[in-house]
Design a protein around this motif. Structure first.
Motif, mmCIF file in Angstrom:
data_model
loop_
_atom_site.group_PDB
_atom_site.id
_atom_site.type_symbol
_atom_site.label_atom_id
_atom_site.label_comp_id
_atom_site.label_asym_id
_atom_site.label_seq_id
_atom_site.Cartn_x
_atom_site.Cartn_y
_atom_site.Cartn_z
ATOM 1 N N MET A 1 0.787 -1.304 0.065
ATOM 2 C CA MET A 1 -0.170 -0.062 -0.034
ATOM 3 C C MET A 1 0.890 1.065 0.005
ATOM 4 S SD MET A 1 -3.071 1.017 2.991
ATOM 5 C CE MET A 1 -4.095 -0.480 2.638
ATOM 6 N N PRO A 2 1.083 1.854 -1.206
ATOM 7 C CA PRO A 2 2.307 2.987 -1.264
ATOM 8 C C PRO A 2 1.879 4.032 -0.338
ATOM 9 C CG PRO A 2 1.366 2.111 -3.486
ATOM 10 C CD PRO A 2 0.305 1.589 -2.464
ATOM 11 N N ALA A 3 0.516 4.577 -0.349
ATOM 12 C CA ALA A 3 0.083 5.792 0.259
ATOM 13 C C ALA A 3 -1.451 5.621 0.422
ATOM 14 C CB ALA A 3 0.648 6.921 -0.627
ATOM 15 N N PRO A 4 -2.107 6.442 1.373
ATOM 16 C CA PRO A 4 -3.564 6.485 1.459
ATOM 17 C C PRO A 4 -4.149 6.536 0.038
ATOM 18 C CG PRO A 4 -2.597 7.656 3.199
ATOM 19 C CD PRO A 4 -1.379 7.306 2.341
ATOM 20 N N GLN A 5 -5.253 6.018 -0.174
ATOM 21 C CA GLN A 5 -5.836 6.024 -1.416
ATOM 22 C C GLN A 5 -5.406 5.567 -2.593
ATOM 23 O OE1 GLN A 5 -8.819 7.305 -0.731
ATOM 24 N NE2 GLN A 5 -8.785 8.294 0.925
ATOM 25 N N ALA A 6 -3.944 5.358 -2.674
ATOM 26 C CA ALA A 6 -3.348 4.723 -3.794
ATOM 27 C C ALA A 6 -3.594 3.398 -4.038
ATOM 28 C CB ALA A 6 -1.646 5.180 -3.598
ATOM 29 N N THR B 1 -9.262 -2.355 9.952
ATOM 30 C CA THR B 1 -8.126 -1.565 10.183
ATOM 31 C C THR B 1 -7.319 -1.346 8.769
ATOM 32 O OG1 THR B 1 -7.837 -2.344 12.313
ATOM 33 C CG2 THR B 1 -5.773 -1.120 11.188
ATOM 34 N N ASP B 2 -7.420 -2.302 7.973
ATOM 35 C CA ASP B 2 -6.828 -2.141 6.576
ATOM 36 C C ASP B 2 -7.644 -1.087 5.861
ATOM 37 O OD1 ASP B 2 -4.605 -4.112 6.988
ATOM 38 O OD2 ASP B 2 -6.485 -5.623 7.040
ATOM 39 N N ALA B 3 -8.749 -1.083 5.946
ATOM 40 C CA ALA B 3 -9.644 -0.090 5.327
ATOM 41 C C ALA B 3 -9.355 1.296 5.725
ATOM 42 C CB ALA B 3 -11.155 -0.452 5.364
ATOM 43 N N HIS B 4 -9.144 1.496 7.274
ATOM 44 C CA HIS B 4 -8.838 2.719 7.808
ATOM 45 C C HIS B 4 -7.477 3.111 7.108
ATOM 46 C CE1 HIS B 4 -12.133 2.704 10.111
ATOM 47 N NE2 HIS B 4 -11.721 1.779 11.258
ATOM 48 N N LEU B 5 -6.438 2.092 7.051
ATOM 49 C CA LEU B 5 -5.290 2.508 6.479
ATOM 50 C C LEU B 5 -5.436 3.271 5.055
ATOM 51 C CD1 LEU B 5 -3.343 -0.570 7.803
ATOM 52 C CD2 LEU B 5 -2.871 1.716 8.393
ATOM 53 N N TRP B 6 -6.325 2.410 4.372
ATOM 54 C CA TRP B 6 -6.395 2.845 2.993
ATOM 55 C C TRP B 6 -6.917 4.110 3.099
ATOM 56 C CZ3 TRP B 6 -10.146 2.051 -1.037
ATOM 57 C CH2 TRP B 6 -9.770 2.564 -2.424
#
Lengths: 361, 361, 361, 361
Positions: free
Chosen positions: D7-12, D41-46
């Motif tokens: 996951m490179p960055a939020p929303q990416a 949590t992974d959804a929050h991270l993203w």
């Protein structure tokens, strides 16, 4: 007239006597007895091993019945009771709510005023025990209806062992996944083994005998059983350690009545574990232990557990009803006896020939 | 070169030896010793009563010193330490934080990796005990600065008795107004008697001896003292009951080292009371009790208390600093000894000729 | 005839009325009032802020008196009471001991049957409040004699603030050396600040006002005081963090009556700390907080504290007697008023012009 | 080369990258991933809702794998690990064991040093998350083998919801027979509903949605479910009171993520009950409550619950293994995704289209 079984004195043969139907005081209930338990305490009573018993008595301290008459009584939840309801009640009567133990120490089982139906109330004062066709519940007796999903036979299968075990298991503060050792496979021990599973124990090991009881322990979910007659204390310690990475039980619950079980239980428990002693109900002698090795260096927590209160019975009813599909409670009942078979019932219990015996008038 | 007292083997005379100044690993500290305690444990070490001791050792597990050198160490609060600061440290070193006891049971005092400065670390590995001019604090040793309002002599007056007693009194869960009986008037017992007052005890009764220690108990606030040499167990029980409405102590704390004190303490405690056993530090034999009368029917709660952790020392420092105006801590110190007087100090402690003895290099 | 102050209705002027001397039921006591407290609750009663009050009432729920007559009553310890004894009593009357809250939940302060002297008992039913020359203690009222070493004025200086604070501080489970913040410097807050010291707090910080109360907090041992009128919430948080290594209070106790104090108190407390809310005695509106930041991520433990029971008063008496030499309790009393000055007393309390006001008939 | 999802960055968009096989330090393990969880949590991270995340990261904090290589590592019980063993591990890494939170407060989940695999460790530092073919377990990672009777799919069905719920249910201190309300029917809520039964709850009521999740709650033993979409807060309160004699839940556990659920949960709980808040994992705003009615007068106990430690995972493994015959754990798994389907898995979880999603490389 109402028939009831009377224990006239220690060692004396039980007698079937007739009693008049009592007039009910406001708040009182007359119960038509469906069943009353014959438990180890009754054997102690008959052998004269308990102090302060006002013989003659009608034995039977845990009972279930149908309400025959009520003079405005309410149940623990505050609901009015009605004829025909099937209820149980706390055998403890008269806890004062005013003494130092009741109000400051919050240790109601130590209240000096408490009397017990079937144990410390005399038959000269009426139908104050369960081995009779009817039971007179005085005003203030704590009454708990059985929910529909809990058959009265199922409830009686727990008997007084269930609230006693519920009290002990509560004190034991079992954590999820703990290894729980139960010493003793009588009614209290078997109930403790079940309740440990209802606290999320990781494994339950029952130590006891004879075989009939260990088989019951297996059927009620014990992960392992150890026959006391076929093992030495050292072997039992070894078996428990094998199953616990060498550490011993996280929690041990004693329900044996044998003094030497207590130091053994201390050793079966791991360092910083917890040990609840609930089975030393009568004085049958002393035990020897090493305060350094068995207690202090172990950082052991030892708790004596005495008596039940309303909450223990109320919660027992809730738990037995909720988990009735999971545990075949009635399987604990070995035999039902009529009022005229009470003597035989008593002797069967004293000889551990049965797991649970009921008087069914 | 740095001088230190070495105990070469059980029963062998102490020796003054010289050590090289250690090179400090990252996170280590070299402490210039201000004082180190001579406590009952050191007498046990000398008599060879403790298992697993890697003789030769430099005794001294509770110490205070001035930082002579630091290689980037931090204190428990996370602050960088600096030269000249006066600090103490937890004698326990190496608790792993990874084993089952550390992580699942949360019983760090049972961690198999824990070593103790002055007890289970060998002098062959360096200055790892307090009876020396300097102490080498390895990386990871828990270091606690003394606040300005707490003189180092005052702190050392508590010594290892204070965190031990703090642990025991915490386990004792004293309620406001409780009657607390302390068995034993040595450093742990006296500290427990003080700390019971700092839990709002209603009265504190110290049972012990000799007279010099009971006088100290009085000065430190005990409401009553009972001389063990002038009373029988029955008389002591009678005295405690007289002062408690016939019930016995709400809480009893044992700090004696004598096995027979344990069943006596169970009897001194009221029904549904609590009993903490902290003084059975070595194995000196068994005791006999009645599981029915002394434990089960009493509904007694008994807790063995073993070892101290960082929190106990940290909190001891806070409490001693905060209440230094109220309690004359230094009054507990009987005598200070130089390094070359260590043998005499050890013998004075073993013979209970002093309350608290310090080595001051 | 016996004179008593009657509050006829909310907002109506107090009246001095005459009552007949009651005949005593078995177990009852007639008390000659020595003093009765005027507390914040009385101001709430007068403003009509409490529900379920059966006006007219005789206010005064915490009182002390001399026994004028007794009909076989006993004290909480079970001892027979005798004429001339100086006693106090729990204002709560009639807790049933039979309902679900009393017996299953063990939450006696939630019993629906409980009545309170001076609050929920009507003057039409007699001398059931303390602002009168005599008080009628019905059978079953819990009576506690004052020990000789506790002057009745000293006891009344604590008033109902002391058992309330004792309950709150007990719930707060203060550990040795903890930093305790008390929000509010009224009688409950000041008592909590004292009791925190009797749990071995490492420091006690009182936030409140006005100056007269903060000075009292200082005299009673607060390590720091913060004037609510001279600081913003951010400044108060900053001050508390400065004194706690940036972490916040280990334990915070709220005794303010102001809703916005509650989220502020959550923030003043450190992660994994404990917060007891005892001051929100009436409904004066809502507060807003952030469940993620203020509660969940903080791993915060928040406890509402309502009502006192026998044990809280019994223990208050013990603690105030034991530590009377250390804390100058009477220093909390600002002024004593006669029965005919009750209106003035009420207004002084409502305006916070006094710390503690007593009616002395 | 080893493939992992980054996951490179939020929303990416997620990317599949290749990593070199790491060299193992002493005490390290290389795990061949069997499965890794996709949780809320992974959804929050993203969505970028968590602070302090060192993007780019390899997500996946709860995983199970087969040991591919070990350099002398041991499990939590102290046993040497061997190739081929199937294990899980605590995602928390680096808790220091030396800071104030670790040693004095005993609140290890508040240690400032703790890092979390898959959350706060960067993919620039290696294979430190579960959505990859292999995971690099650094020295000191707490490793727990799965017992034979616990299939790895069954364990992953609990995922991180199980230890989280186990922590919350432990804090909830459920008594036998209690009514337990669970707010939320996601993985944490469902696990809490199961664990409440393994504490002997008298009934479990799950409030939540959508239907797919409430059906799962039913299958896992909930006695009643209430659909959040079809009821108002008043109706939900009414329903809970109907089932509890008008009193409300003895214990309520919040697992929703919605701030307004918190004051609602306070009201759903009975006076003197307990409320555990575990679902407010991110900051999504405030809530309003009435401190008098909802907290103080209720005598309510509210506990925020944050993070898991080794013991929670260790105990989860024990409980899931022991009760695997009673609860069909794998029934919680809706779908398994390959590494190249990770984006889809994330979106399904974010939209609550699945109960539990696994990445199976």
């Amino acid at each position: 007239m109402i028939r009831g079984v009377v224990m006239p004195a220690p060692q004396a043969p039980l007698e079937l006597r007739e009693f008049e139907r009592p007039a009910l005081e406001p708040g009182a209930v007359l119960l038509e007895t469906l069943a009353s338990e014959v438990c180890g305490t009754d054997a102690h009573l008959w052998k004269g091993q308990l102090a302060g018993v006002p013989y003659p008595i009608i034995p039977g301290h845990v009972s279930v019945g149908r309400i025959a008459e009520t003079n405005g009584a309410r149940d623990v939840d505050g609901n009015a009771l009605r004829d025909g309801q099937i209820v149980t009640f706390l055998d403890v009567y008269g806890t004062c709510g005013r003494c130092w133990y009741c109000t400051v120490a919050h240790a109601t089982t130590r209240c000096p005023e408490r009397k017990v139906y079937g144990v410390t109330l005399s038959s000269e004062d009426g139908l104050l025990g369960g081995w009779a066709e009817h039971i007179h519940l005085k005003p203030g007796v704590h009454i708990i209806p059985l929910p529909e999903e809990l058959d009265w036979r199922a409830f009686m299968a727990g008997g007084c062992g269930m609230p006693t075990a519920l009290h002990a298991v509560t004190l034991a503060e079992i954590a999820f996944g703990d290894t729980v050792v139960v010493q003793g496979a009588g009614p209290v021990g078997l109930c403790a083994a079940v309740l440990a599973q209802l606290r999320g124990a990781g494994q339950v090991i029952v130590i006891g005998g004879p075989a009939i009881r260990l088989e019951a322990a297996r059927r009620f979910g014990a992960d392992a059983v150890i026959d006391i007659a076929e093992t030495t204390p050292e072997e039992r310690l070894e078996r428990v350690r094998e199953r616990t990475g060498g550490r011993g039980a996280d929690v041990t619950i004693e329900a044996t009545g044998v003094p030497s079980a207590v130091p053994e239980g201390m050793r079966l428990t791991r360092d910083a574990g917890r040990y609840v002693v609930v089975g030393q109900y009568t004085d049958v002698g002393t035990a020897t232990f090493n305060p350094h090795l068995d207690l202090n260096q172990k950082h052991l927590d030892v708790r004596g557990c005495w008596g039940s209160d309303v909450g223990h019975v109320y919660r027992s009813v809730r738990v037995m009803a909720r988990y009735a599909a999971q545990f075949e409670w009635t399987d604990l009942i070995t035999r039902e006896y009529g009022l005229d078979e009470a003597q035989e019932a008593l002797e069967d219990v004293a000889a551990q020939r049965v797991v649970k015996a009921l008087i069914v008038p």
